[in-house]
Design a protein around this motif. Structure first.
Motif, PDB file in Angstrom:
ATOM      1  N   VAL A  30      44.217  93.782  91.848  1.00  0.00           N
ATOM      2  CA  VAL A  30      43.179  93.138  92.655  1.00  0.00           C
ATOM      3  C   VAL A  30      42.024  92.675  91.775  1.00  0.00           C
ATOM      4  O   VAL A  30      41.531  91.551  91.907  1.00  0.00           O
ATOM      5  CB  VAL A  30      42.675  94.102  93.756  1.00  0.00           C
ATOM      6  N   ARG A  31      41.603  93.530  90.865  1.00  0.00           N
ATOM      7  CA  ARG A  31      40.501  93.169  89.964  1.00  0.00           C
ATOM      8  C   ARG A  31      40.893  91.986  89.081  1.00  0.00           C
ATOM      9  O   ARG A  31      40.093  91.068  88.857  1.00  0.00           O
ATOM     10  CB  ARG A  31      40.123  94.381  89.101  1.00  0.00           C
ATOM     11  N   PHE A  32      42.137  91.990  88.602  1.00  0.00           N
ATOM     12  CA  PHE A  32      42.612  90.905  87.748  1.00  0.00           C
ATOM     13  C   PHE A  32      42.636  89.577  88.520  1.00  0.00           C
ATOM     14  O   PHE A  32      42.178  88.544  88.013  1.00  0.00           O
ATOM     15  CB  PHE A  32      44.012  91.234  87.222  1.00  0.00           C
ATOM     16  N   LEU A  33      43.149  89.593  89.730  1.00  0.00           N
ATOM     17  CA  LEU A  33      43.220  88.376  90.540  1.00  0.00           C
ATOM     18  C   LEU A  33      41.822  87.852  90.859  1.00  0.00           C
ATOM     19  O   LEU A  33      41.579  86.640  90.827  1.00  0.00           O
ATOM     20  CB  LEU A  33      43.986  88.652  91.834  1.00  0.00           C
ATOM     21  N   MET A  34      40.907  88.766  91.164  1.00  0.00           N
ATOM     22  CA  MET A  34      39.533  88.345  91.456  1.00  0.00           C
ATOM     23  C   MET A  34      38.876  87.742  90.216  1.00  0.00           C
ATOM     24  O   MET A  34      38.126  86.755  90.315  1.00  0.00           O
ATOM     25  CB  MET A  34      38.726  89.539  91.974  1.00  0.00           C
ATOM     26  N   THR A  35      39.167  88.313  89.041  1.00  0.00           N
ATOM     27  CA  THR A  35      38.608  87.781  87.792  1.00  0.00           C
ATOM     28  C   THR A  35      39.119  86.365  87.533  1.00  0.00           C
ATOM     29  O   THR A  35      38.400  85.520  86.990  1.00  0.00           O
ATOM     30  CB  THR A  35      38.978  88.695  86.617  1.00  0.00           C
ATOM     31  N   GLU A  36      40.384  86.107  87.963  1.00  0.00           N
ATOM     32  CA  GLU A  36      40.980  84.788  87.771  1.00  0.00           C
ATOM     33  C   GLU A  36      40.562  83.803  88.863  1.00  0.00           C
ATOM     34  O   GLU A  36      41.024  82.657  88.872  1.00  0.00           O
ATOM     35  CB  GLU A  36      42.511  84.914  87.752  1.00  0.00           C
ATOM     36  N   GLY A  37      39.713  84.247  89.784  1.00  0.00           N
ATOM     37  CA  GLY A  37      39.193  83.338  90.813  1.00  0.00           C
ATOM     38  C   GLY A  37      39.992  83.313  92.101  1.00  0.00           C
ATOM     39  O   GLY A  37      39.726  82.476  92.984  1.00  0.00           O
ATOM     40  N   ILE A  42      41.116  91.282 101.111  1.00  0.00           N
ATOM     41  CA  ILE A  42      41.066  92.741 101.204  1.00  0.00           C
ATOM     42  C   ILE A  42      40.700  93.193 102.614  1.00  0.00           C
ATOM     43  O   ILE A  42      41.143  94.246 103.086  1.00  0.00           O
ATOM     44  CB  ILE A  42      40.042  93.298 100.181  1.00  0.00           C
ATOM     45  N   GLY A  43      39.897  92.375 103.321  1.00  0.00           N
ATOM     46  CA  GLY A  43      39.455  92.760 104.663  1.00  0.00           C
ATOM     47  C   GLY A  43      40.573  92.899 105.672  1.00  0.00           C
ATOM     48  O   GLY A  43      40.388  93.489 106.743  1.00  0.00           O
ATOM     49  N   GLU A  44      41.775  92.358 105.358  1.00  0.00           N
ATOM     50  CA  GLU A  44      42.900  92.474 106.277  1.00  0.00           C
ATOM     51  C   GLU A  44      43.623  93.808 106.143  1.00  0.00           C
ATOM     52  O   GLU A  44      44.477  94.136 106.963  1.00  0.00           O
ATOM     53  CB  GLU A  44      43.893  91.330 106.039  1.00  0.00           C
ATOM     54  N   LEU A  45      43.291  94.571 105.116  1.00  0.00           N
ATOM     55  CA  LEU A  45      43.896  95.894 104.941  1.00  0.00           C
ATOM     56  C   LEU A  45      43.301  96.883 105.938  1.00  0.00           C
ATOM     57  O   LEU A  45      42.169  96.719 106.394  1.00  0.00           O
ATOM     58  CB  LEU A  45      43.640  96.405 103.521  1.00  0.00           C
ATOM     59  N   PRO A  46      44.049  97.936 106.293  1.00  0.00           N
ATOM     60  CA  PRO A  46      43.447  99.008 107.098  1.00  0.00           C
ATOM     61  C   PRO A  46      42.215  99.571 106.410  1.00  0.00           C
ATOM     62  O   PRO A  46      42.140  99.577 105.172  1.00  0.00           O
ATOM     63  CB  PRO A  46      44.580 100.053 107.190  1.00  0.00           C
ATOM     64  N   ASP A  48      41.140 102.532 105.851  1.00  0.00           N
ATOM     65  CA  ASP A  48      41.322 103.643 104.912  1.00  0.00           C
ATOM     66  C   ASP A  48      41.820 103.137 103.555  1.00  0.00           C
ATOM     67  O   ASP A  48      41.420 103.650 102.496  1.00  0.00           O
ATOM     68  CB  ASP A  48      42.279 104.689 105.486  1.00  0.00           C
ATOM     69  N   LEU A  49      42.666 102.093 103.573  1.00  0.00           N
ATOM     70  CA  LEU A  49      43.134 101.533 102.308  1.00  0.00           C
ATOM     71  C   LEU A  49      42.024 100.753 101.610  1.00  0.00           C
ATOM     72  O   LEU A  49      41.939 100.754 100.377  1.00  0.00           O
ATOM     73  CB  LEU A  49      44.335 100.616 102.559  1.00  0.00           C
ATOM     74  N   GLN A  50      41.170 100.085 102.393  1.00  0.00           N
ATOM     75  CA  GLN A  50      40.026  99.399 101.796  1.00  0.00           C
ATOM     76  C   GLN A  50      39.135 100.396 101.062  1.00  0.00           C
ATOM     77  O   GLN A  50      38.657 100.145  99.951  1.00  0.00           O
ATOM     78  CB  GLN A  50      39.221  98.674 102.865  1.00  0.00           C
ATOM     79  N   ALA A  51      38.923 101.544 101.724  1.00  0.00           N
ATOM     80  CA  ALA A  51      38.065 102.570 101.124  1.00  0.00           C
ATOM     81  C   ALA A  51      38.697 103.135  99.848  1.00  0.00           C
ATOM     82  O   ALA A  51      38.016 103.319  98.820  1.00  0.00           O
ATOM     83  CB  ALA A  51      37.813 103.693 102.134  1.00  0.00           C
ATOM     84  N   GLU A  52      40.017 103.385  99.887  1.00  0.00           N
ATOM     85  CA  GLU A  52      40.695 103.942  98.706  1.00  0.00           C
ATOM     86  C   GLU A  52      40.692 102.940  97.556  1.00  0.00           C
ATOM     87  O   GLU A  52      40.459 103.314  96.396  1.00  0.00           O
ATOM     88  CB  GLU A  52      42.135 104.303  99.069  1.00  0.00           C
ATOM     89  N   LEU A  53      40.930 101.662  97.876  1.00  0.00           N
ATOM     90  CA  LEU A  53      40.933 100.632  96.845  1.00  0.00           C
ATOM     91  C   LEU A  53      39.560 100.510  96.193  1.00  0.00           C
ATOM     92  O   LEU A  53      39.448 100.411  94.965  1.00  0.00           O
ATOM     93  CB  LEU A  53      41.354  99.298  97.458  1.00  0.00           C
ATOM     94  N   THR A  54      38.522 100.543  97.011  1.00  0.00           N
ATOM     95  CA  THR A  54      37.163 100.457  96.488  1.00  0.00           C
ATOM     96  C   THR A  54      36.849 101.634  95.570  1.00  0.00           C
ATOM     97  O   THR A  54      36.237 101.475  94.501  1.00  0.00           O
ATOM     98  CB  THR A  54      36.156 100.412  97.645  1.00  0.00           C
ATOM     99  N   GLN A  55      37.293 102.819  95.998  1.00  0.00           N
ATOM    100  CA  GLN A  55      37.052 104.014  95.190  1.00  0.00           C
ATOM    101  C   GLN A  55      37.788 103.928  93.852  1.00  0.00           C
ATOM    102  O   GLN A  55      37.235 104.280  92.791  1.00  0.00           O
ATOM    103  CB  GLN A  55      37.500 105.254  95.960  1.00  0.00           C
ATOM    104  N   GLN A  56      39.032 103.442  93.860  1.00  0.00           N
ATOM    105  CA  GLN A  56      39.799 103.306  92.623  1.00  0.00           C
ATOM    106  C   GLN A  56      39.156 102.297  91.678  1.00  0.00           C
ATOM    107  O   GLN A  56      39.054 102.525  90.469  1.00  0.00           O
ATOM    108  CB  GLN A  56      41.231 102.865  92.951  1.00  0.00           C
ATOM    109  N   MET A  57      38.692 101.157  92.244  1.00  0.00           N
ATOM    110  CA  MET A  57      38.063 100.143  91.401  1.00  0.00           C
ATOM    111  C   MET A  57      36.775 100.663  90.780  1.00  0.00           C
ATOM    112  O   MET A  57      36.401 100.288  89.668  1.00  0.00           O
ATOM    113  CB  MET A  57      37.779  98.880  92.223  1.00  0.00           C
ATOM    114  N   GLY A  58      36.098 101.552  91.499  1.00  0.00           N
ATOM    115  CA  GLY A  58      34.861 102.112  90.974  1.00  0.00           C
ATOM    116  C   GLY A  58      35.072 103.188  89.934  1.00  0.00           C
ATOM    117  O   GLY A  58      34.184 103.462  89.117  1.00  0.00           O
ATOM    118  N   SER A  59      36.257 103.812  89.911  1.00  0.00           N
ATOM    119  CA  SER A  59      36.494 104.939  89.002  1.00  0.00           C
ATOM    120  C   SER A  59      37.226 104.548  87.712  1.00  0.00           C
ATOM    121  O   SER A  59      37.192 105.287  86.727  1.00  0.00           O
ATOM    122  CB  SER A  59      37.313 106.016  89.730  1.00  0.00           C
ATOM    123  N   LEU A  60      37.879 103.369  87.699  1.00  0.00           N
ATOM    124  CA  LEU A  60      38.670 103.009  86.524  1.00  0.00           C
ATOM    125  C   LEU A  60      37.803 102.652  85.322  1.00  0.00           C
ATOM    126  O   LEU A  60      38.176 102.911  84.176  1.00  0.00           O
ATOM    127  CB  LEU A  60      39.605 101.839  86.865  1.00  0.00           C
TER     128      LEU A  60
END
Length: 349
Positions: A30-37, A42-46, A48-60
């Motif tokens: 997701v981060r790579f695709l966003m960097t490429e424009g 993401i808003g179409e995800l449930p 709980d998955l939005q929250a988990e994805l956000t947490q992962q992006m913040g911790s990497l």
């Protein structure tokens, strides 16, 4: 081996890719695709998955190039191996087919499978007419009705309150003042429950209720036939006969149910010859007041022209008179159905 060669060999050795789990891989992609424009929905995800994805992006924090290449290559390989994808579950299929299958078919599928409609339920509720909304909240609590009143168009809400019994309208109006603390999630659940209530209603063969259908038939019947049928209905079911009388609008009702300012609109939808025939045929005690009402609410010059034409026309047959009067009534009905004029609720039939 010389020191320079050893140093060069060390630089040629690629560090091993970092071990990452599936959640971290998703965050990397997701981060790579966003960097490429790319626009990643993401808003179409449930949630709980939005929250988990956000947490992962913040911790990497930081990913080395070898790890990025490995994850992207793995993602690309999976895409290449995928020949065709289908929407997930019945809800996803219904969303994909929205607008391509009939609303009734979609409602039947949801009813059988227990899948609720996707999207904002309030968008669908706002599209309903006032009568449907009134029937929807008729057996609901005051609080539910207050939420509905708060979410729909202001004019439609005012019309609903005006058609409710006074005491219930007052209670709902007060309950609106108590909705300030209600959460968006609760409002969404209420909207979803109301939509589910609509979709759970049994499918009907006729769009209009029996009263409207019988009223429309009697509107087009000759007066003698209409009176005989109403007498028969009254003997069978007084309440039903009373409701049918409310739905009936005939030539004699023009004087009592049409606003004087709306008579000019009638001249636009009924040709002069038909109107003159109807006025010439309106000679009994029931229909004559309506003929006089029409003539009294048009310009004096036009009224004089009509009176002169009526005299020249002379006596018309009962059949011709009733046919012309039915055409005049049909014109008024059309104006009322389109909302151009408003008929009063006088019910004397």
């Amino acid at each position: 081996m010389q020191i320079g060669q050893i140093s060069s060999a060390k630089h040629d050795i690629k560090p091993p890719a970092r071990r990452v789990n599936s959640a971290e891989k998703a965050a990397i992609i997701v981060r790579f695709l966003m960097t490429e424009g790319a626009n990643v929905p993401i808003g179409e995800l449930p949630e709980d998955l939005q929250a988990e994805l956000t947490q992962q992006m913040g911790s990497l924090r930081r990913i080395d190039r070898e790890t990025l290449i490995q994850v992207v290559e793995e993602f690309a390989n999976e895409l290449e191996q995928t020949g065709l994808t289908f929407p997930k579950g019945v809800a996803g299929a219904l969303s994909e087919l929205d607008g391509k299958i009939s609303p009734k078919a979609a409602a039947q599928i949801r009813k059988r499978t227990g899948v609720r409609a996707s999207g904002d339920p309030w968008e669908r509720l706002r599209e309903l007419d006032t009568d449907k909304l009134l029937a929807l909240v008729d057996d609901e609590s005051t609080e539910i009705a207050a939420v509905l009143i708060s979410k729909i168009d202001v004019k439609k809400a005012a019309k609903m309150l005006g058609e409710m019994p006074g005491e219930r309208a007052r209670r709902i109006t007060y309950a609106v003042s108590l909705t300030n603390s209600i959460t968006p999630d609760a409002v969404a659940r209420i909207g979803g429950a109301l939509i589910a209530k609509i979709e759970s209603e049994p499918e009907r063969a006729f769009e209009n209720p029996p009263v409207d259908r019988v009223g429309a038939i009697l509107n087009s019947s000759r007066s003698a036939t209409r009176d005989a049928l109403l007498d028969g209905l009254n003997a069978q079911d007084e309440d039903f006969a009373s409701e049918v009388r409310k739905a009936i609008f005939t030539f004699k009702h023009i004087a009592t149910r049409v606003d004087a300012r709306d008579v000019s609109a009638l001249l636009r939808v009924v040709d002069n010859d038909t109107l003159i025939t109807a006025l010439a045929g309106a000679t009994d005690d029931l229909t004559k007041p309506s003929a006089e009402f029409i003539l009294a609410n048009i310009s004096n010059r036009l009224a004089d022209q009509f009176r002169e034409a009526i005299q020249e026309r002379g006596e018309v047959s009962d059949e011709d008179g009733e046919t012309a009067m039915s055409d005049v009534v049909a014109g008024i009905r059309g104006l009322a159905d389109s909302g151009e004029i408003l008929l009063s609720e006088e019910i004397d039939a």
